[in-house]
Design an enzyme around this catalytic site. Structure first.
Site, PDB file in Angstrom:
ATOM      1  N   ASP A  47       0.817  -1.214   0.000  1.00 30.83           N
ATOM      2  CA  ASP A  47       0.000   0.000   0.000  1.00 30.83           C
ATOM      3  C   ASP A  47       0.851   1.264   0.000  1.00 30.83           C
ATOM      4  OD1 ASP A  47       0.773  -0.911   2.564  1.00 30.83           O
ATOM      5  OD2 ASP A  47      -0.745   0.319   3.543  1.00 30.83           O
ATOM      6  N   GLU A  53      -0.606  -1.961   5.325  1.00 33.45           N
ATOM      7  CA  GLU A  53       0.358  -1.843   6.424  1.00 33.45           C
ATOM      8  C   GLU A  53       0.261  -0.466   7.067  1.00 33.45           C
ATOM      9  OE1 GLU A  53       3.557  -0.794   8.783  1.00 33.45           O
ATOM     10  OE2 GLU A  53       3.455   0.072   6.774  1.00 33.45           O
ATOM     11  N   GLU A  54      -0.125   0.542   6.283  1.00 31.12           N
ATOM     12  CA  GLU A  54      -0.073   1.928   6.741  1.00 31.12           C
ATOM     13  C   GLU A  54      -1.315   2.395   7.492  1.00 31.12           C
ATOM     14  OE1 GLU A  54       2.490   3.682   6.691  1.00 31.12           O
ATOM     15  OE2 GLU A  54       3.773   3.114   5.009  1.00 31.12           O
ATOM     16  N   HIS A  95       8.214   8.575   4.260  1.00 29.59           N
ATOM     17  CA  HIS A  95       6.995   9.387   4.361  1.00 29.59           C
ATOM     18  C   HIS A  95       7.245  10.846   3.978  1.00 29.59           C
ATOM     19  CE1 HIS A  95       4.630   6.442   7.156  1.00 29.59           C
ATOM     20  NE2 HIS A  95       5.462   5.793   6.340  1.00 29.59           N
TER      21      HIS A  95
END
Length: 399
Positions: A82, A140-141, A365
């Site tokens: 993702d 996962e996020e 990020h």
């Protein structure tokens, strides 16, 4: 490095980069990875792999079964797929075409390396025995966690161990970093609603300014880490959003805060929960406001099994030489691979991608995050070596 990496067919390595760039150009958010799932299935089928199943919503799992020396061992390799809600500013030719969504954490690289592992093992399955389960994991996020769903759906019930790799922009490209014990932090989130009473901005004493109360809370919450916790005991508390008020001439009647708690032990995690709640309630009471606090338990920290860590060290040394394998402590990010390490002996290792020549210098990020693609063959080769090495090991109770 080149000699071992070359064991993976050059065509597979080229396809790995092609896949990585396609995924980077077409990122999808957590629990919305339908096109990613479909594309990865097509790419795997293109290698002649047919035993592919949908898992955890928009994920895939594929078992590569060796036909060599018999082995009842089975190891899982996790690759998350993702992306993040970030507007890309990396400047690469294959930048995101999905506005406001970007692969800023390297999951496109993880998925493409897992493809290379699957393709190589399928091609060379007569060289090993046992089973390697590749799990292309969604979400996962964000919640609901794909890692938690993987465990709930029983994908680890019949495996002996689990492995995953994460790209690391803080480590020089092509180096492998790993260490035993706690390796990522547990991650929880919190929502705080401060309820005061609105008033004319010229007469603030006639109300309770929820914004002023909330700002005081932000300041006090930082003192949990700086003044109440041993500096050698990992804890991060971050307020990441504050919302409230909508006029120049009216004080805010309600303000909401949200944030995250990252902790390295269960005791610290529980203490942080108690202190966040106590400080919010105490600050509200002292200003005549009310408060509602909701704390949401997230993924556990990843704990690296000692023997699995030794396996990665040995495998990486064979691939890139001992001088390129670093014994490093964990980092303060969270990863839902923690659910895997709760269930089975596991190892989470980092693949260095930092290379100033290609602009791979920005943190995870970040809108300008880049991956040095030259490092990916090292990650794929290490995964292959570790997986086949694990399958060839004799379990301690084998007699």
């Amino acid at each position: 490095m080149n000699a071992v990496a070359a064991d993976i067919d050059a065509g597979i390595l080229d396809r790995m980069i092609e896949i990585r760039r396609h995924l980077h150009r077409n990122p999808e958010l957590s629990n919305h990875e339908a096109s990613t799932q479909r594309y990865l299935r097509q790419m795997l089928e293109g290698q002649g792999i047919t035993d592919i199943r949908d898992v955890a919503g928009f994920g895939l799992a594929v078992d590569i079964v060796g036909t060599g020396k018999p082995s009842n061992r089975k190891v899982a390799i996790r690759a998350d797929i993702d992306a993040l809600p970030i507007e890309e500013e990396s400047g690469v030719d294959f930048s995101s075409t999905n506005p406001g969504v970007m692969h800023a954490c390297g999951h496109d690289a993880h998925a493409s390396m897992a493809f290379a592992v699957a393709a190589h093992l399928h091609q060379s399955r007569s060289d090993f025995g046992g089973t390697v389960r590749l799990i292309f994991q969604p979400a996962e996020e964000d919640e609901p966690s794909g890692g938690k769903r993987v465990v709930e759906e029983g994908l680890l019930d019949d495996v002996d161990a689990a492995i995953c790799v994460h790209v690391d922009p803080y480590t020089p490209s092509g180096k492998i970093a790993v260490g035993p014990g706690p390796y990522t932090l547990a991650c929880d989130t919190f929502d705080v609603a401060v309820i005061g009473s609105a008033a004319h901005a010229a007469k603030p004493h006639e109300g309770v300014d929820a914004l002023a109360v909330a700002c005081s809370m932000v300041t006090e919450l930082q003192k949990i880490v700086s003044r109440e916790i041993d500096p050698y005991n990992p804890l991060v508390i971050s307020v990441t959003a504050i919302n409230g008020g909508n006029a120049y001439n009216v004080t805010a009647g309600k303000v909401t805060l949200k944030g995250t708690i990252r902790s390295g032990s269960d005791a610290t995690r529980e203490r942080a929960w108690r202190r966040v709640r106590a400080i919010a309630e105490g600050m509200a009471a002292s200003h005549g406001a009310r408060v509602e606090v909701d704390i949401h338990k997230g993924e556990p920290g990843v704990v690296n099994d000692v023997e699995m860590t030794q396996l990665i060290v040995a495998s990486a040394r064979a691939c890139v030489g001992a001088g390129n394998v670093l014994n490093t402590p964990g980092w303060t990010i969270a990863d839902d691979f923690g659910y895997y390490s709760e269930k089975r002996p596991s190892v989470y290792f980092r693949l260095g991608i930092r290379n100033e020549d290609v602009g791979s210098i920005f943190p995870l990020h970040h809108a300008r995050f880049r991956v040095d693609e030259a490092a990916l063959k090292v990650g794929a080769a290490t995964l292959v070596s570790a997986a086949t090495g694990f399958l060839s090991m004799q379990p301690e109770n084998s007699g």
